[in-house]
Design a protein around this motif. Structure first.
Motif, short mmCIF file in Angstrom:
data_model
loop_
_atom_site.label_atom_id
_atom_site.label_comp_id
_atom_site.label_asym_id
_atom_site.label_seq_id
_atom_site.Cartn_x
_atom_site.Cartn_y
_atom_site.Cartn_z
N GLU A 37 0.83 -1.21 0.00
CA GLU A 37 0.00 0.00 0.00
C GLU A 37 0.86 1.25 0.00
O GLU A 37 0.55 2.24 -0.67
N ARG A 38 1.98 1.21 0.74
CA ARG A 38 2.88 2.36 0.77
C ARG A 38 3.45 2.63 -0.63
O ARG A 38 3.57 3.78 -1.05
N THR A 39 3.81 1.57 -1.32
CA THR A 39 4.35 1.71 -2.68
C THR A 39 3.31 2.31 -3.62
O THR A 39 3.60 3.21 -4.41
N THR A 40 2.06 1.80 -3.52
CA THR A 40 0.98 2.34 -4.36
C THR A 40 0.75 3.81 -4.07
O THR A 40 0.60 4.63 -4.99
N LEU A 41 0.71 4.17 -2.80
CA LEU A 41 0.52 5.57 -2.43
C LEU A 41 1.65 6.43 -2.96
O LEU A 41 1.43 7.55 -3.45
N GLY A 42 2.88 5.92 -2.88
CA GLY A 42 4.03 6.67 -3.38
C GLY A 42 3.90 6.99 -4.86
O GLY A 42 4.20 8.11 -5.30
N GLU A 43 3.44 6.01 -5.62
CA GLU A 43 3.26 6.24 -7.06
C GLU A 43 2.19 7.29 -7.32
O GLU A 43 2.35 8.18 -8.17
N ARG A 98 -7.63 2.81 4.53
CA ARG A 98 -7.74 2.38 3.13
C ARG A 98 -7.91 3.61 2.24
O ARG A 98 -8.35 4.67 2.68
N LEU A 99 -7.57 3.42 0.98
CA LEU A 99 -7.92 4.41 -0.04
C LEU A 99 -9.41 4.32 -0.33
O LEU A 99 -10.01 3.25 -0.20
N ARG A 100 -9.99 5.45 -0.72
CA ARG A 100 -11.40 5.47 -1.10
C ARG A 100 -11.53 5.94 -2.54
O ARG A 100 -11.92 7.07 -2.82
N PRO A 101 -11.19 5.07 -3.52
CA PRO A 101 -11.31 5.47 -4.93
C PRO A 101 -12.74 5.72 -5.35
O PRO A 101 -13.00 6.31 -6.41
N ASP A 102 -13.70 5.30 -4.51
CA ASP A 102 -15.11 5.51 -4.82
C ASP A 102 -15.58 6.92 -4.45
O ASP A 102 -16.70 7.31 -4.76
N LEU A 103 -14.70 7.70 -3.79
CA LEU A 103 -15.06 9.04 -3.35
C LEU A 103 -14.16 10.07 -4.00
O LEU A 103 -12.95 9.86 -4.17
N ALA A 104 -14.74 11.20 -4.37
CA ALA A 104 -13.98 12.36 -4.84
C ALA A 104 -13.97 13.39 -3.72
O ALA A 104 -14.86 13.41 -2.86
N PRO A 105 -12.95 14.26 -3.69
CA PRO A 105 -12.91 15.28 -2.63
C PRO A 105 -14.19 16.08 -2.48
O PRO A 105 -14.60 16.41 -1.37
N ASP A 106 -14.85 16.40 -3.61
CA ASP A 106 -16.08 17.19 -3.53
C ASP A 106 -17.20 16.45 -2.84
O ASP A 106 -18.16 17.06 -2.34
N ASP A 107 -17.10 15.10 -2.78
CA ASP A 107 -18.13 14.32 -2.11
C ASP A 107 -18.10 14.54 -0.60
O ASP A 107 -19.07 14.20 0.11
#
Length: 319
Positions: free
Chosen positions: A252-258, A308-317
């Protein structure tokens, strides 16, 4: 004057409530949010307070000096937590921070004692009247502590609940307290050990946050995030909420770094620039879920960890 043994505090293991089938074999205490202290009372009217690290913190809390005479010459070593109470009588670590680290400045400690009084919550007796109580079960040590009758303006021996763990945990949640410490009734005191016979159960909160920056790690984490700088959306901006440095796997750290490298920008996206050395800024478009214990009065997250990451949410949400 008695010679008192030096005793490292026993530590609780993070966990969950004991199984319902063994509930009546455990005592439940309110988890305090303060500074752990082993209290040495040699019987001559003096008091010595040692922190978990072994540092002498006596001078930082002058209001606790009166505990020595309160024992009427009985030599003892007691275990407890120094807290600062809010207006509703709950321990408030943010308030206590203004009292910590003042051992080298007695005059300032005395002034702060008037503004933010400390309170010592006592929960165990380790040595009493020349005898070690460490091998005794919790129930006997607790009875010995309660028999001392220690209650005052700056110290107390709060009641414990035997059994009824679910109810006790629910009560602390409703009262806005941090959680419980469960202690097996038969447990001996194990100095310096993080034991499974003491379990700390915290109430965990979650919040969706926007990542606005990061701080690179060191050593093997060079180039990867050592901490994420997160914020909460409000009308017109992004309010800084704190930094998160735990909770993810290596993958997860590697994914976040990218993701962070792709989103890097030169300007801070928060309403005000947080004073974080080495911070790098990113477009505020990544949303994540963070667990945390409590908030400071300024709204910052205390003891946050990445969930966890929330790819289902955008900041405006999140507005």
């Amino acid at each position: 004057m008695a010679t008192l043994p030096r005793i490292a505090p026993m530590l609780a293991t993070p966990g969950t409530l004991p199984p319902a089938a063994t509930d009546d074999q455990w005592a439940f205490e309110v988890k305090q949010d303060g500074q752990r202290a082993v209290v040495y009372l040699p019987g001559d009217g003096t008091v010595e307070l040692l922190a978990r690290s072994g540092a002498d913190i006596t001078a930082a809390y002058p209001e606790l000096a009166a505990l020595g005479p309160a024992l009427d010459g009985v030599p003892a070593v007691l275990d407890g937590e120094i807290v600062a109470l809010d207006s509703q009588g709950r321990s408030d670590f943010e308030r206590l921070q203004s009292r910590m680290g003042l051992s080298g400045s007695p005059a300032r400690a005395a002034r702060m004692a008037e503004r933010v009084p400390a309170h010592l919550v006592l929960f165990d007796a380790l040595f009493l009247r020349g005898t070690s109580l460490l091998p005794l079960p919790y129930t006997e040590r607790r009875a010995a502590l309660e028999d001392l009758g220690l209650g005052g303006a700056h110290w107390s021996t709060p009641a414990v609940v035997v059994g009824h763990g679910e109810e006790a945990l629910g009560m602390t949640r409703e009262a806005g307290l941090e959680g419980l410490i469960a202690k097996r009734l038969s447990s001996a005191y194990e100095p310096g050990v993080r034991a499974r016979t003491w379990i700390k159960i915290r109430h965990v909160h979650t919040v969706d946050v926007v990542v606005g920056g990061w701080v690179p790690g060191r050593g093997r984490l060079d180039g990867l995030p050592g901490a994420l700088l997160v914020g909460e959306r409000h009308e017109g901006g992004l309010r800084y909420a704190g930094n998160v440095g735990t909770g993810w796997s290596d993958a997860e750290r590697t994914t976040l770094g990218e993701l962070l490298r792709v989103a890097e920008i030169d300007t801070c996206p928060f309403d005000g620039v947080p004073p974080i050395a080495g911070a790098r800024w990113v477009l505020p478009r990544l949303v994540g879920e963070v667990r945390y214990a409590t908030r400071t009065r300024a709204g910052r997250l205390r003891q946050p960890s990445w969930h966890r990451l929330r790819p289902d949410l955008a900041p405006d949400d999140l507005e």
